[in-house]
Structures are given as structure tokens and as C-alpha cells.
Design a protein around this motif. Structure first.
Motif, PDB file in Angstrom:
ATOM      1  N   UNK A 173     -12.298 -22.208 -55.202  1.00  9.19           N
ATOM      2  CA  UNK A 173     -12.842 -23.436 -55.795  1.00  9.19           C
ATOM      3  C   UNK A 173     -14.299 -23.678 -55.449  1.00  9.19           C
ATOM      4  N   UNK A 174     -14.728 -23.271 -54.238  1.00 10.04           N
ATOM      5  CA  UNK A 174     -16.130 -23.490 -53.834  1.00 10.04           C
ATOM      6  C   UNK A 174     -17.077 -22.736 -54.766  1.00 10.04           C
ATOM      7  N   UNK A 175     -16.672 -21.526 -55.184  1.00 10.44           N
ATOM      8  CA  UNK A 175     -17.523 -20.731 -56.080  1.00 10.44           C
ATOM      9  C   UNK A 175     -17.581 -21.386 -57.453  1.00 10.44           C
ATOM     10  N   UNK A 176     -16.435 -21.939 -57.869  1.00 10.30           N
ATOM     11  CA  UNK A 176     -16.404 -22.627 -59.177  1.00 10.30           C
ATOM     12  C   UNK A 176     -17.275 -23.885 -59.127  1.00 10.30           C
ATOM     13  N   UNK A 177     -17.191 -24.606 -58.016  1.00 11.10           N
ATOM     14  CA  UNK A 177     -18.049 -25.793 -57.862  1.00 11.10           C
ATOM     15  C   UNK A 177     -19.521 -25.397 -57.927  1.00 11.10           C
ATOM     16  N   UNK A 178     -19.876 -24.312 -57.224  1.00 11.68           N
ATOM     17  CA  UNK A 178     -21.287 -23.856 -57.235  1.00 11.68           C
ATOM     18  C   UNK A 178     -21.741 -23.503 -58.648  1.00 11.68           C
ATOM     19  N   UNK A 179     -20.844 -22.853 -59.378  1.00 13.08           N
ATOM     20  CA  UNK A 179     -21.190 -22.449 -60.755  1.00 13.08           C
ATOM     21  C   UNK A 179     -21.382 -23.688 -61.639  1.00 13.08           C
ATOM     22  N   UNK A 180     -20.561 -24.701 -61.420  1.00 13.30           N
ATOM     23  CA  UNK A 180     -20.730 -25.946 -62.196  1.00 13.30           C
ATOM     24  C   UNK A 180     -22.052 -26.618 -61.829  1.00 13.30           C
ATOM     25  N   UNK A 181     -22.357 -26.633 -60.542  1.00 13.07           N
ATOM     26  CA  UNK A 181     -23.614 -27.272 -60.104  1.00 13.07           C
ATOM     27  C   UNK A 181     -24.826 -26.561 -60.698  1.00 13.07           C
ATOM     28  N   UNK A 182     -24.682 -25.240 -60.915  1.00  8.55           N
ATOM     29  CA  UNK A 182     -25.801 -24.487 -61.511  1.00  8.55           C
ATOM     30  C   UNK A 182     -26.024 -24.861 -62.983  1.00  8.55           C
ATOM     31  N   UNK A 183     -25.062 -25.612 -63.538  1.00 12.89           N
ATOM     32  CA  UNK A 183     -25.286 -26.152 -64.894  1.00 12.89           C
ATOM     33  C   UNK A 183     -26.008 -27.495 -64.828  1.00 12.89           C
ATOM     34  N   UNK A 184     -26.497 -27.808 -63.630  1.00 17.88           N
ATOM     35  CA  UNK A 184     -27.310 -29.015 -63.409  1.00 17.88           C
ATOM     36  C   UNK A 184     -26.493 -30.298 -63.444  1.00 17.88           C
ATOM     37  N   UNK A 185     -25.488 -30.319 -62.568  1.00 11.86           N
ATOM     38  CA  UNK A 185     -24.700 -31.557 -62.416  1.00 11.86           C
ATOM     39  C   UNK A 185     -24.365 -31.753 -60.942  1.00 11.86           C
ATOM     40  N   UNK A 186     -24.056 -33.008 -60.599  1.00 11.96           N
ATOM     41  CA  UNK A 186     -23.507 -33.320 -59.280  1.00 11.96           C
ATOM     42  C   UNK A 186     -21.979 -33.310 -59.420  1.00 11.96           C
ATOM     43  N   UNK A 187     -21.336 -32.578 -58.491  1.00 16.25           N
ATOM     44  CA  UNK A 187     -19.871 -32.437 -58.589  1.00 16.25           C
ATOM     45  C   UNK A 187     -19.182 -33.250 -57.497  1.00 16.25           C
ATOM     46  N   UNK A 188     -18.024 -33.760 -57.841  1.00 16.15           N
ATOM     47  CA  UNK A 188     -17.204 -34.497 -56.879  1.00 16.15           C
ATOM     48  C   UNK A 188     -15.743 -34.114 -57.101  1.00 16.15           C
ATOM     49  N   UNK A 189     -15.161 -33.409 -56.148  1.00 16.64           N
ATOM     50  CA  UNK A 189     -13.729 -33.080 -56.251  1.00 16.64           C
ATOM     51  C   UNK A 189     -12.958 -34.389 -56.216  1.00 16.64           C
ATOM     52  N   UNK A 190     -12.067 -34.611 -57.163  1.00 19.12           N
ATOM     53  CA  UNK A 190     -11.332 -35.869 -57.216  1.00 19.12           C
ATOM     54  C   UNK A 190     -10.262 -35.918 -56.126  1.00 19.12           C
ATOM     55  N   UNK A 191     -10.205 -37.028 -55.467  1.00 21.03           N
ATOM     56  CA  UNK A 191      -9.186 -37.217 -54.418  1.00 21.03           C
ATOM     57  C   UNK A 191      -8.232 -38.341 -54.832  1.00 21.03           C
ATOM     58  N   UNK A 192      -7.076 -38.315 -54.146  1.00 25.55           N
ATOM     59  CA  UNK A 192      -6.068 -39.344 -54.384  1.00 25.55           C
ATOM     60  C   UNK A 192      -5.534 -39.742 -53.014  1.00 25.55           C
ATOM     61  N   UNK A 193      -5.969 -40.886 -52.517  1.00 31.87           N
ATOM     62  CA  UNK A 193      -5.559 -41.329 -51.155  1.00 31.87           C
ATOM     63  C   UNK A 193      -5.802 -40.241 -50.109  1.00 31.87           C
ATOM     64  N   UNK A 194      -7.058 -39.905 -49.932  1.00 33.26           N
ATOM     65  CA  UNK A 194      -7.478 -38.956 -48.876  1.00 33.26           C
ATOM     66  C   UNK A 194      -7.108 -37.508 -49.170  1.00 33.26           C
ATOM     67  N   UNK A 195      -6.196 -37.277 -50.130  1.00 35.88           N
ATOM     68  CA  UNK A 195      -5.831 -35.884 -50.468  1.00 35.88           C
ATOM     69  C   UNK A 195      -6.566 -35.481 -51.751  1.00 35.88           C
ATOM     70  N   UNK A 196      -6.715 -34.176 -51.959  1.00 35.51           N
ATOM     71  CA  UNK A 196      -7.243 -33.722 -53.249  1.00 35.51           C
ATOM     72  C   UNK A 196      -6.248 -34.083 -54.348  1.00 35.51           C
ATOM     73  N   UNK A 197      -6.757 -34.629 -55.459  1.00 33.26           N
ATOM     74  CA  UNK A 197      -5.904 -34.928 -56.612  1.00 33.26           C
ATOM     75  C   UNK A 197      -5.426 -33.619 -57.217  1.00 33.26           C
ATOM     76  N   UNK A 198      -4.125 -33.527 -57.474  1.00 30.98           N
ATOM     77  CA  UNK A 198      -3.546 -32.324 -58.085  1.00 30.98           C
ATOM     78  C   UNK A 198      -2.986 -32.708 -59.457  1.00 30.98           C
ATOM     79  N   UNK A 199      -3.385 -31.977 -60.480  1.00 28.92           N
ATOM     80  CA  UNK A 199      -2.931 -32.298 -61.841  1.00 28.92           C
ATOM     81  C   UNK A 199      -1.470 -31.896 -62.026  1.00 28.92           C
ATOM     82  N   UNK A 200      -0.880 -32.299 -63.144  1.00 30.44           N
ATOM     83  CA  UNK A 200       0.509 -31.914 -63.460  1.00 30.44           C
ATOM     84  C   UNK A 200       0.645 -30.396 -63.526  1.00 30.44           C
TER      85      UNK A 200
END
Ligand code: DER
Length: 221
Positions: free
Chosen positions: A139-166
Motif C-alpha cells: 500500500x505504501x508504494x500505491x500511496x506514493x504513486x498516487x501522490x506523484x499524481x499531485x495529491x495529498x493522500x489520507x488513508x481512511x480510518x474507522x475508529x483508530x483502525x484502517x477502514x476496510x471496504x466490503x
């Protein structure tokens, strides 16, 4: 009555007996599902699929027939919400974390009806951070790649834990600022290995039902 509910209940009028219906996710789609449930109790005969586990649970509790995907080839109509709608009816979705299932269901729907209150209307997409669904692996590499598209990234959390989709993935909320070329950005993001999908819905909405605070319901197409 709240504007989200007004828009949602207006859209449910488009559902006819015998239709195959996609049920959206979020606090606006919630009211559409509630109204559909009432109409099912009054005798409406439909088959439905849901775009999230929470919407599926709500539908089942209301007696809306949820049908396995293998028994349906497509849907007649899907009613769903949005986080932003621009003048081309392009959308940002994913605020509720359901963007992947929502995009799959929307893709297989003959008609996608979006329901929202007037706050969702924007000139240019991007004030709402763009949700992007990514796999946990590297995931860190994917985050870096997204940031290279010129955005600020924030991993979504849910009550202190990382949010996990269905689907067992994570959501990254990406702040690009104004998105002047949403179609181009959509494809750039999908070009990153590790990205599953993103919340840009380009050219997918057929109708947008907007409830205004003065009580007027506007239908954009
Ligand atoms: O997660 C989603 O895509 C929802 O539809 C979201 O975009 C709208 O949520 P709301 O109706 O609660 O504002």
C-alpha cells in the motif's frame, strides 16, 4: 422532511413493477431503500441487488427481494447518492466507502439515477477528496504513486483502525484540489497497479434528482 429524503423519494417514482433495481449506499440512498420497502409492502414486485452489505441488510429487513447476481443479467435502474455532481453530471462518489460495488452495479444498469441535496452541486469536482480503493499489498508504494499524481493522500480510518471496504480493501482519500480534467485523472489513477477503482463516475449518471432547500425538486439530465 430533509432534502436527502425528498430527493430519494422523488426518484423512487421511476421504479415500476417487474423492474430489476440496484440499491445505492449512503444516507440519501437510505431513504430510497426505505421508500422502496414501503412500496414493496404495498405490492410492488421487483428484484434487487445492493451496493453494500449495509444496504443489503436494510433491504432484507424491509422485505425487498435481494436476488443473486447469477440470476440477473443487468438492471433496469439504480438509485444512488453522490458526494459531488458537476454540470456535466460527472460525479465524485465513495464517501461511504462503497465506490467499487457502486461502480460495478451502475455499469450494469440501464439507467443510473443520482439523488442528492443541493449542497452536492459543484462547478468543478474536487472540493470533496476523491476516494480511491486500493489493495492492502504494498500500500505504501500505491500511496506514493498516487501522490506523484499531485495529491495529498489520507488513508481512511474507522475508529483508530484502517477502514476496510466490503471487498477487503482500503480507501485512500486523495485531495487533488480542483479536478479540471476528471476523465484524464480517472484513467491515470486506474493505471496504477494496486488501485482497484476510484470515485470518479464520468458520464454514468442518466438523471440527477436535486432537492433544493426552498422545496423545489430539480431533475437534471
Ligand atoms: O459512498 C457513496 O458513494 C455514497 O453514495 C455517497 O457518495 C453519498 O453519500 P450521502 O448520500 O450519505 O451523502
Amino acid at each position: 422532511m430533509n432534502m436527502k429524503r425528498i430527493a430519494a423519494e422523488y426518484a423512487v417514482q421511476y421504479i415500476e413493477d417487474g423492474m430489476k433495481v440496484g440499491l445505492g449506499t449512503g444516507s440519501t440512498a437510505y431513504w430510497a431503500i426505505q421508500r422502496i420497502g414501503e412500496r414493496v409492502k404495498e405490492g410492488l414486485s421487483i428484484q434487487a441487488v445492493a451496493t453494500s452489505k449495509v444496504s443489503e441488510r436494510q433491504a432484507i429487513e424491509l422485505g425487498i427481494p435481494i436476488i443473486p447476481f447469477r440470476e440477473l443479467d443487468s438492471l433496469d435502474v439504480t438509485i444512488d447518492g453522490a458526494d459531488e455532481v458537476n454540470s456535466d453530471l460527472d460525479l465524485i462518489k465513495g464517501g461511504g466507502g462503497a465506490l467499487l460495488r457502486e461502480k460495478i452495479v451502475a455499469h450494469h444498469s440501464k439507467r443510473l439515477i443520482i439523488v442528492a441535496d443541493e449542497r452536492k452541486l459543484v462547478q468543478t469536482l474536487g472540493q470533496f477528496p476523491l476516494p480511491v480503493e486500493i489493495v492492502p499489498f504494498a500500500l505504501e508504494w500505491t500511496l506514493n504513486a498516487l501522490q506523484r499524481l499531485d495529491c495529498r493522500t489520507q488513508l481512511r480510518t474507522d475508529e483508530e483502525q484502517l477502514f476496510v471496504t466490503d471487498n477487503g480493501n482500503y480507501i485512500v482519500d486523495c485531495n487533488f484540489g480542483s479536478i479540471e480534467l476528471p476523465f484524464k485523472l480517472h484513467n491515470e489513477i486506474l493505471g496504477i497497479p494496486g488501485v482497484v477503482d476510484n470515485g470518479l463516475f464520468i458520464g454514468r449518471a442518466d438523471l440527477v434528482v436535486i432537492a433544493h432547500y426552498d422545496g423545489i425538486v430539480e431533475v437534471l439530465k
